[in-house]
Design a protein around this motif. Structure first.
Motif, PDB file in Angstrom:
ATOM      1  N   LEU A  92       1.530   9.652   6.538  1.00 40.21           N
ATOM      2  CA  LEU A  92       1.480   9.175   5.153  1.00 40.21           C
ATOM      3  C   LEU A  92       0.998  10.273   4.216  1.00 40.21           C
ATOM      4  O   LEU A  92       1.438  10.379   3.083  1.00 40.21           O
ATOM      5  CB  LEU A  92       0.543   7.980   5.046  1.00 40.21           C
ATOM      6  CG  LEU A  92       0.902   6.745   5.855  1.00 40.21           C
ATOM      7  CD1 LEU A  92      -0.119   5.654   5.591  1.00 40.21           C
ATOM      8  CD2 LEU A  92       2.294   6.264   5.504  1.00 40.21           C
ATOM      9  N   PHE A  93       0.068  11.086   4.704  1.00 40.72           N
ATOM     10  CA  PHE A  93      -0.397  12.218   3.890  1.00 40.72           C
ATOM     11  C   PHE A  93       0.783  13.125   3.569  1.00 40.72           C
ATOM     12  O   PHE A  93       0.934  13.608   2.446  1.00 40.72           O
ATOM     13  CB  PHE A  93      -1.449  13.032   4.650  1.00 40.72           C
ATOM     14  CG  PHE A  93      -2.793  12.378   4.798  1.00 40.72           C
ATOM     15  CD1 PHE A  93      -3.003  11.380   5.740  1.00 40.72           C
ATOM     16  CD2 PHE A  93      -3.860  12.774   4.016  1.00 40.72           C
ATOM     17  CE1 PHE A  93      -4.243  10.781   5.887  1.00 40.72           C
ATOM     18  CE2 PHE A  93      -5.107  12.191   4.157  1.00 40.72           C
ATOM     19  CZ  PHE A  93      -5.303  11.192   5.085  1.00 40.72           C
ATOM     20  N   LEU A  94       1.602  13.374   4.606  1.00 42.33           N
ATOM     21  CA  LEU A  94       2.711  14.305   4.430  1.00 42.33           C
ATOM     22  C   LEU A  94       3.805  13.717   3.567  1.00 42.33           C
ATOM     23  O   LEU A  94       4.531  14.437   2.893  1.00 42.33           O
ATOM     24  CB  LEU A  94       3.263  14.706   5.801  1.00 42.33           C
ATOM     25  CG  LEU A  94       2.282  15.527   6.626  1.00 42.33           C
ATOM     26  CD1 LEU A  94       2.735  15.619   8.072  1.00 42.33           C
ATOM     27  CD2 LEU A  94       2.168  16.929   6.038  1.00 42.33           C
ATOM     28  N   ALA A  95       3.931  12.379   3.584  1.00 35.02           N
ATOM     29  CA  ALA A  95       4.950  11.760   2.738  1.00 35.02           C
ATOM     30  C   ALA A  95       4.540  11.797   1.268  1.00 35.02           C
ATOM     31  O   ALA A  95       5.394  11.686   0.386  1.00 35.02           O
ATOM     32  CB  ALA A  95       5.167  10.313   3.177  1.00 35.02           C
ATOM     33  N   VAL A 130       0.840  -1.206   0.000  1.00 35.87           N
ATOM     34  CA  VAL A 130       0.000   0.000   0.000  1.00 35.87           C
ATOM     35  C   VAL A 130       0.870   1.249   0.000  1.00 35.87           C
ATOM     36  O   VAL A 130       0.637   2.189  -0.768  1.00 35.87           O
ATOM     37  CB  VAL A 130      -0.925   0.002   1.236  1.00 35.87           C
ATOM     38  CG1 VAL A 130      -1.638   1.336   1.358  1.00 35.87           C
ATOM     39  CG2 VAL A 130      -1.926  -1.143   1.129  1.00 35.87           C
ATOM     40  N   PHE A 131       1.910   1.253   0.845  1.00 37.58           N
ATOM     41  CA  PHE A 131       2.733   2.455   0.970  1.00 37.58           C
ATOM     42  C   PHE A 131       3.481   2.739  -0.318  1.00 37.58           C
ATOM     43  O   PHE A 131       3.575   3.894  -0.761  1.00 37.58           O
ATOM     44  CB  PHE A 131       3.728   2.289   2.129  1.00 37.58           C
ATOM     45  CG  PHE A 131       3.088   2.399   3.490  1.00 37.58           C
ATOM     46  CD1 PHE A 131       3.876   2.443   4.621  1.00 37.58           C
ATOM     47  CD2 PHE A 131       1.720   2.476   3.648  1.00 37.58           C
ATOM     48  CE1 PHE A 131       3.310   2.548   5.881  1.00 37.58           C
ATOM     49  CE2 PHE A 131       1.142   2.580   4.893  1.00 37.58           C
ATOM     50  CZ  PHE A 131       1.938   2.613   6.022  1.00 37.58           C
ATOM     51  N   VAL A 132       4.054   1.692  -0.926  1.00 39.72           N
ATOM     52  CA  VAL A 132       4.793   1.925  -2.162  1.00 39.72           C
ATOM     53  C   VAL A 132       3.851   2.448  -3.242  1.00 39.72           C
ATOM     54  O   VAL A 132       4.186   3.363  -4.001  1.00 39.72           O
ATOM     55  CB  VAL A 132       5.514   0.631  -2.612  1.00 39.72           C
ATOM     56  CG1 VAL A 132       6.091   0.814  -4.009  1.00 39.72           C
ATOM     57  CG2 VAL A 132       6.627   0.281  -1.646  1.00 39.72           C
ATOM     58  N   GLY A 133       2.651   1.874  -3.296  1.00 38.90           N
ATOM     59  CA  GLY A 133       1.663   2.366  -4.259  1.00 38.90           C
ATOM     60  C   GLY A 133       1.373   3.848  -4.072  1.00 38.90           C
ATOM     61  O   GLY A 133       1.344   4.635  -5.029  1.00 38.90           O
ATOM     62  N   LEU A 134       1.176   4.246  -2.814  1.00 38.93           N
ATOM     63  CA  LEU A 134       0.900   5.655  -2.529  1.00 38.93           C
ATOM     64  C   LEU A 134       2.087   6.531  -2.911  1.00 38.93           C
ATOM     65  O   LEU A 134       1.914   7.632  -3.460  1.00 38.93           O
ATOM     66  CB  LEU A 134       0.582   5.838  -1.046  1.00 38.93           C
ATOM     67  CG  LEU A 134      -0.754   5.258  -0.569  1.00 38.93           C
ATOM     68  CD1 LEU A 134      -0.821   5.280   0.947  1.00 38.93           C
ATOM     69  CD2 LEU A 134      -1.906   6.062  -1.160  1.00 38.93           C
TER      70      LEU A 134
END
Lengths: 314, 211, 539
Positions: free
Chosen positions: C365-368, A76-80
């Motif tokens: 995560l928003f800020l990243a 999920v993080f890499v996708g974002l």
């Protein structure tokens, strides 16, 4: 705006794309927080001390869970990250024929100069559905030019040019803020961006009164500061002719090649020994401390006007 | 760092020795980051303004700097000899070696002071008398780094000289017996100060000299 | 050499000299506790005044200058004189040696020196702030701070510089202690997670703080000499300051959160009566956070004028650093599954931590995400994010640890109902204070603004209302902890039924911690059908 303000106005397609990414992140956040909170409450209730829920021996093989939720999180993080990056890169690719406006930030006001010479303070009028490119400088400390409705900001750092571009697609009046702390009246260093229909914009430009274009003013400065003494044909010192230079590659004395953009022109005026054109002696004097940011903008506009095309760099 | 009475946190002398040694290495790691930050900032400018930095570096006194490098390296050799002879049980030899170390350290400081004096005379000292129109802003930035780096290094060296002198007195008056870690730890510190110089010397003095 | 039955570290010696010249890690912990509580309330007063000022869109309390000095003071005090030392110097100092079965830290006199450096630095900076303060923000961006700001910058920065050495020496002490002073049988993988977290924190303290020291030194040189490497006057680069500053200040936020995570990792197993789920993963996540934390500093500079590729790399790495934190949250939650959960005050604070840290971490995560950061950086969104982590996270963790180890440290119990009430009040007050700030930030309200457009007022009023509730939640412990010391019932060696070595000695502990050096025979958090198996074989 009546009612409880929840969401900022959206004044460009790019802003809409940022909002979409934000909304997706919001959904992910709500789901994750919901899941964690639900589990915490559920376990707290079901497995509270004294309840008769079934409790097995704690399993040793926890690594299955660990790998699963680590992998899921990573995916999920890499996708974002990739999604965000692809949208961000858009900010670094200004279109070729954007309307170019010079902005100077100083304690505690913003000054804008249109190509036609019109000047504004703490305001910016732009036409709707047209690419606009801001070339920004600071006269003193770091400021930041922030337009929430467009979802963009750029720090303005003294000693260099920063650029930012946008394409507003909704007529209206939007906040302009300074977003980098710059001293006592940091909170007052703002105003309004006004996006207008092309007709209204043309009328507004007209209504600012007759003045010469930025480039024409720059040409006068070019003579007044003595640049023409070397850089125009017939000069006593051998200096590069600047016709057709802007936007073209310039070979430097150290063997590298740079594109002659606004930064190059500005640096050449303030620190000529930094990047010397190949085949020329480093004899150009520095104008640091003598030329204001406003005048620099005019000179850059002039050099650009006699170049073949505008630079596409950001 | 007594060699006789053990603190309540230690169960054996060997444990104490290992602990203080690890402590010194951890301390040196912090010093690496401390000087490292300065060197990283210097390298930034060296990369952005290579030509100006090389021009400014040519104004440093490479002969004196080289002499200082020789002095400091020799002093490290003397320090190492002090540790070896002290461990071997000698009392007179380590004191002499330590004295040599301290004297060489003072020689370094003296040569450095001479350089600074010459630089003062040549109007190369930022904020005091730097000749900005002649040399330019980037050269002044070079010399800001130069004085900060050599100044901080000299400060660390002076601390080292004090420690070495104190150690010589302790050994000479019989207050310190072999078997502990004090001598080795001070040796570690001294060698570290030497290593910092070995990084600073080429960065400051030798930039572009081959061109 | 055994202490008499009623001799504790508190009464073994008396007199002010025995406290100010102590080398006992437990007394030094209390000395730190006094300083930290003092600075927390100074920073809290600044926060109260800030929230009061922001009740109205125009000036409420005073001039813009006053406001600018207030938020600067709030940031400096809270970051350097409260959050960074908080858990390591109090609970780290007190509990860590006991957890590994040691009688003191490796270098007790260095420990006392650290406290004096902390107090000296704190008093120097406090003097600067009382004399009139400085208005640069705690981030001291150049060239504003070096050439334009008025105020007592040199004094304020010098105080921070001095206290930095306190951080470095404390971290050094902990690292060496954990490596060399573990009791027989205490292998690395039998260490409680609090020790691992403190160790990871100490590595950051030792490696990052010297960079701050050099940065501040260069800043002072520029300010004093009026020439410098950070200002365009000579051709210098203001962005270089930001790189050097954030290279320290980003790892610094992990200094603030890792110890709290360690505390939660101690509390959740005890009050679930179950081993910690995924011990090895939690341990290595702490190390991963410390390491990756050094690689993300550029995410503070996405709009500063940094190169595109740098921003892309820092964004990606920032997403990466969030993964170990997420893993920890899942592990804490899984620990509770099929446990025997009790809701004493420490556990309520732990619940609060997990909830608030999850929200705060997700907003990271928003800020990243680069385009979102471009919009919300330098707005209240960032302010809300870091307060969720630092206050909802780190401070909740600090209070959790305080309530957990209080019986061990003081030998007294406190009234659980009041403590639980304070925890719940703080949780609700916190959310009311900081959640509206996310909305404010996305709307575009910049930070460090005394005055603002009137349409933002409703959210500011809600936020200030929440702050008043939060203040009560933080002030309450003062009263019941004071009552506990004066009148509280005496605590046994192990009132919570925990398994660590610190619970096998009496409360308060004797000066040398243990009558005999304990031998460790099992890993931490071993419970069988809800009953604790102590780590120590014999004490």
């Amino acid at each position: 705006m009546p009612g409880l303000p929840f969401w900022p106005q959206r004044a460009s397609a790019y802003a809409g794309q940022v909002d979409f990414l934000f909304t997706c992140l919001l959904v992910i956040t709500v789901l994750t927080v919901g899941l964690v909170f639900f589990l915490l409450f559920f376990f707290a209730n079901k497995y509270r001390h004294g309840s008769n829920a079934v409790r097995h021996e704690p399993t040793r093989k926890t690594w299955r869970w660990e790998v699963s939720w680590t992998a899921a999180t990573l995916v999920v993080f890499v996708g974002l990250a990739v999604w965000g990056a692809s949208l961000y890169v858009h900010l670094y690719n200004p279109p070729e024929d954007a309307l170019q406006i010079f902005v100077v930030g100083k304690q505690w006001m913003w000054k804008a100069q249109h190509p036609g010479g019109q000047r504004e303070i703490n305001a910016l009028h732009v036409p709707v559905n047209q690419d606009v490119r801001l070339v920004m400088a600071s006269q003193d400390v770091i400021h930041s030019f922030y337009i929430p409705a467009l979802r963009i900001k750029q720090d303005v750092v003294p000693g260099r040019y920063e650029t930012m571009w946008f394409r507003a697609d909704r007529v209206g009046r939007y906040h302009l803020f300074c977003a980098e702390y710059c001293g006592t009246d940091h909170a007052k260093m703002g105003g309004w961006i006004t996006v207008m229909n092309p007709r209204d914009f043309a009328d507004w430009l007209q209504a600012q009164g007759g003045q010469e274009t930025l480039a024409a003013q720059g040409q006068q400065l070019f003579h007044r500061y003595g640049c023409s003494g070397c850089h125009e044909a017939g000069g006593t010192v051998r200096a590069p002719n600047l016709n057709g230079v802007f936007g073209s590659p310039v070979p430097l004395s150290d063997g590298s090649v740079v594109i002659a953009d606004e930064r190059y022109v500005r640096d050449s005026i303030l620190n000529p020994k930094g990047q010397v054109a190949a085949g020329y002696a480093p004899v150009m004097p520095t104008f640091k401390g003598q030329v204001s940011e406003d005048d620099l903008a005019k000179l850059v506009a002039y050099i650009e006007s006699i170049g073949p095309n505008r630079s596409g760099t950001s | 760092m007594s060699d006789r009475v053990l603190g309540i946190q230690y169960s054996t002398l060997a444990q104490e020795r290992e602990t203080v040694t690890l402590g010194m290495w951890a301390f040196l790691a912090t010093e690496v980051l401390f000087f490292g930050a300065l060197i990283a900032a210097y390298l930034n400018y060296r990369i952005w303004f290579g030509a100006e930095f090389i021009a400014a570096a040519s104004l440093t006194k490479v002969a004196l700097g080289t002499a200082n490098t020789a002095v400091l390296l020799t002093s490290s050799a003397c320090m190492a000899m002090a540790v070896i002879t002290f461990d071997a049980g000698s009392k007179r030899a380590p004191v002499l070696w330590l004295a040599a170390t301290a004297l060489l350290g003072l020689a370094f400081v003296g040569i450095k002071g001479t350089e600074w004096f010459l630089e003062y005379q040549e109007h190369l000292v930022p904020a005091l008398n730097f000749d900005l129109p002649r040399y330019g802003g980037i050269a002044e930035i070079f010399f800001i780094f130069y004085f900060c780096a050599t100044g901080l290094h000299a400060l660390h060296l002076l601390i080292g000289i004090s420690l070495v002198s104190w150690l010589a007195w302790r050994i000479g008056t019989g207050r310190l017996q072999p078997g502990g870690s004090t001598t080795r730890l001070i040796g570690l510190y001294w060698h570290f100060v030497d290593i910092v110089w070995i990084f600073l010397f080429p960065l400051i003095y030798l930039a572009g000299r081959n061109m | 050499m055994h202490a008499p039955r009623n001799e504790t570290y508190l009464n073994a010696t008396v007199g002010i000299r025995s406290w100010l010249l102590t080398t006992d890690h437990k007394r030094i912990a209390l000395l730190y506790f006094a300083g930290i509580t003092f600075f927390f309330f100074i920073g809290g007063i600044a926060a109260t005044l800030i929230r009061f000022e922001l009740l109205t869109p125009g000036p409420t309390l005073g001039s813009a200058d006053l406001y600018n000095r207030l938020f600067t003071m709030h940031g400096i005090i809270m970051v350097w004189f409260f959050l960074i030392p908080s858990i390591p110097t109090t609970m780290g100092n007190f509990i860590l040696p006991m957890m590994i079965g040691a009688r003191d830290l490796a270098f007790p006199r260095l420990n006392l020196t650290s406290w004096y450096l902390y107090m000296a630095g704190g008093l120097i900076t406090l003097t600067a702030l009382l004399l009139g303060g400085v208005d640069t923000g705690w981030t001291f961006y150049t060239p504003y701070s070096t050439f334009y700001a008025t105020g007592y910058l040199i004094l304020a920065v010098f105080g921070i510089f001095v206290s930095g050495f306190s951080s470095i020496l404390t971290g050094l002490n902990f690292i060496v202690t954990v490596h060399k002073l573990r009791a027989p049988g205490m292998t690395w993988y039998k260490l409680p997670v609090f020790v691992w977290s403190t160790y990871a924190t100490s590595v950051i303290l030792v490696l990052a703080t010297p960079v701050l020291a050099m940065t501040l030194l260069m800043l002072l040189a520029e300010r004093v000499l009026h020439v410098g490497i950070f200002s365009p006057q000579l051709g210098g680069d203001p962005i270089l300051f930001q790189h050097m500053f954030w290279f320290y200040s980003h790892p610094a936020v992990y200094i603030m959160i890792l110890p709290s995570m360690g505390v939660i990792s101690e509390i959740v197993p005890v009050f679930s009566r179950k081993p910690l789920f995924g011990y090895y993963f939690v341990v290595w996540c702490s190390i991963a956070i410390a390491v990756i934390g050094f690689l993300v500093w550029g995410h503070h500079m996405f709009v500063a004028g940094q190169a595109l590729y740098a921003s892309l790399a820092f964004s990606f790495l920032s997403y990466l650093v969030a993964v170990p934190s997420a893993i920890k949250v899942f592990n804490w939650t899984a620990t509770m599954h099929e446990g025997w959960i009790r809701f004493d005050a420490p556990m309520l604070y732990a619940f609060g931590f997990i909830g608030l840290f999850t929200i705060g971490g997700l907003t990271g995560l928003f800020l990243a995400a680069l385009p979102i950061d471009v919009h919300v950086t330098d707005t209240y969104f960032v302010v809300a994010h870091f307060h969720y982590i630092m206050v909802g996270g780190a401070v909740m963790g600090y209070f959790a640890g305080l309530h957990y180890w209080w019986p061990k440290i003081t030998g007294r119990l406190y009234p659980d109902y009041w403590a639980r009430f304070a925890a719940i009040l703080a949780f609700f007050g916190f959310n009311l204070t900081f959640f509206p700030q996310f909305i404010l930030g996305y709307l575009g309200m910049p930070r460090r603004y005394q005055t603002y457009p009137p349409e933002f007022q409703i959210w500011h009023v809600l936020s200030s209302a929440g702050a008043s509730i939060l203040a009560v939640g933080y002030a309450l412990p003062l009263f019941y902890f004071a009552w506990s010391i004066l009148r509280g019932p005496r605590a046994s060696a192990n009132p919570w039924g925990a398994t660590g070595l610190e619970w096998s000695t009496r409360s308060p502990p004797p000066p040398e911690n243990f009558a005999t050096t304990p031998t460790v025979i099992r890993p931490p958090y071993q419970y069988v059908r809800g009953e604790p198996l102590m780590q120590a074989g014999d004490v």
